[in-house]
Each structure stands twice: as C-alpha cells, then as structure tokens.
Write an enzyme that holds these catalytic residues in place. Structure first.
Site, PDB file in Angstrom:
ATOM      1  N   HIS A 262       0.831  -1.212   0.000  1.00 48.60           N
ATOM      2  CA  HIS A 262       0.000   0.000   0.000  1.00 48.60           C
ATOM      3  C   HIS A 262       0.868   1.267   0.000  1.00 48.60           C
ATOM      4  CE1 HIS A 262      -2.835   3.072   1.355  1.00 48.60           C
ATOM      5  NE2 HIS A 262      -3.807   2.247   0.987  1.00 48.60           N
ATOM      6  N   ARG A 263       1.773   1.399   0.927  1.00 48.57           N
ATOM      7  CA  ARG A 263       2.748   2.490   1.062  1.00 48.57           C
ATOM      8  C   ARG A 263       2.167   3.827   1.522  1.00 48.57           C
ATOM      9  NH1 ARG A 263       6.549   2.696  -4.046  1.00 48.57           N
ATOM     10  NH2 ARG A 263       4.646   3.517  -4.955  1.00 48.57           N
ATOM     11  N   ASP A 264       0.891   3.880   1.903  1.00 55.12           N
ATOM     12  CA  ASP A 264       0.332   5.148   2.413  1.00 55.12           C
ATOM     13  C   ASP A 264      -0.785   4.865   3.415  1.00 55.12           C
ATOM     14  OD1 ASP A 264       0.163   7.920   2.681  1.00 55.12           O
ATOM     15  OD2 ASP A 264      -1.255   8.132   1.028  1.00 55.12           O
ATOM     16  N   ILE A 265      -0.486   4.008   4.387  1.00 59.49           N
ATOM     17  CA  ILE A 265      -1.462   3.681   5.415  1.00 59.49           C
ATOM     18  C   ILE A 265      -1.470   4.821   6.433  1.00 59.49           C
ATOM     19  CG2 ILE A 265      -2.127   2.020   7.198  1.00 59.49           C
ATOM     20  CD1 ILE A 265      -0.493  -0.074   5.550  1.00 59.49           C
TER      21      ILE A 265
ATOM     22  N   ASN B 283      -6.991   7.113   5.262  1.00 55.69           N
ATOM     23  CA  ASN B 283      -7.153   6.049   4.267  1.00 55.69           C
ATOM     24  C   ASN B 283      -7.795   4.787   4.840  1.00 55.69           C
ATOM     25  OD1 ASN B 283      -6.110   7.651   2.286  1.00 55.69           O
ATOM     26  ND2 ASN B 283      -4.054   6.764   2.351  1.00 55.69           N
TER      27      ASN B 283
END
Length: 184
Positions: free
Chosen positions: A41-44, A48
């Site tokens: 994912h890289r943007d938790i 979000n």
C-alpha cells in the site's frame, strides 16, 4: 463501492486498547491479503482507513500501491510525512519501500490509536524527517492491561531498518492476537 460513514481520522483518540487492537487487526489482515497478492500500500494513515457503521475498517486510496515484484524506480513520490517510513525518506540508506513499509505504518497507526499521538511530533518537515531517520520513537503512556506488550509491538514495527521489523504482517497479526481480549 460500499458506503462507510466514517474514517479512522474522525474517531476520538486515544482509543481503548481492545478497540484499537481490533481495528488494527482488521487493517493488518487486509494488508496481509494484499501482500499475498503481491501489492504493497505504502500510504497507510487514518484518512485512508474508512469505518463501516459496525466499525469494520476498510482500506482505501491504493494510489501509491505498487506490485512487490515491480523493481522499477517509482516516478511518483508521495506519502504522508507523519506516517512515512525511513525507507520512504532515505531509500539510499534504508532500501526501497516494500512490505516492511506497510508494517511500519501499521505500527504508527497503533501508536496513535492507543496514545492519541504519533511517535514523532515535530514542527516542520525537516525536523520530522530527521526524527524519523535518527530518533528513537517516543511512545506516550499506553493505558490498558497489555501496555508493555503493545509498546514492544509498536517499537518493533517502527524499527529504523526494515529487516528489524516483523518479517511479515502475518507475524504482526500473531502478536496482536496474543494480546487481544477474548470476547465475553
């Protein structure tokens, strides 16, 4: 798309231990599924994570998601600074973002849910980046029966070097389940 009336960002913090662990387990299981399918994912971050009316977390905004097997350098730079893992700020030093990045961000979510604050609180992006890269995380006091175990889980997730974090989200889930209070 399923309607979710709220997000993790909208709930009052801190969250009681049992609720925080339950929410994070739901998120971690979703991330573990994505990892099995080869996606990180890289943007938790709280914004979000949508919450259904029943409080079930739903992971959204996969815009920074990337196939684990994709070795090309991403031309898209983006992440939320407070939740950024060291490798997102300094890949030359810590390696490329990957599954361990999601583990770091899950730890930051757990820290914020349990304490009401992220592990690094700084004024300005430069100071925040420096803290993420150099400083030991500061975990405010956790209230609850399993505070010592939860602090160890958070600190392992927030290790500077990706290889010092949990080897997989499944391993994180195992430790979270060990502190989860069984239903009455």
């Amino acid at each position: 798309m399923e309607y979710a009336p709220s997000s993790l960002a909208a709930i009052p913090l801190p969250v009681p231990e049992e609720k925080a662990v339950g929410i994070l387990l739901g998120i971690a299981r979703g991330i573990a599924y994505a990892h099995k399918k080869g996606i990180v994912h890289r943007d938790i971050k709280p914004e979000n994570i949508l919450l259904t009316a029943e409080g079930v977390p739903r992971i959204t905004d996969w815009g920074l998601g990337k196939a684990i097997s994709d070795t090309r350098q991403s031309s898209m730079i983006g992440f939320s600074p407070v939740y950024a893992a060291p490798e997102q700020i300094a890949p030359h030093r810590y390696g490329r973002p990957g599954p361990a990045t999601d583990i770091y961000q899950l730890g930051m979510l757990l820290c914020e849910m349990l304490t009401g604050a992220p592990a690094f609180r700084c004024e300005g992006l430069h100071d925040l980046n420096t803290a993420i890269l150099e400083d030991t995380p500061v975990i405010p006091r956790i209230i609850g029966r399993h505070r010592n175990e939860l602090e160890k889980i958070i600190l392992r997730c927030l290790a500077k070097k990706p290889e010092d974090r949990y080897p997989s989200v499944a391993d994180l889930i195992r430790d979270l389940e060990s502190v989860q209070t069984p239903p009455a």
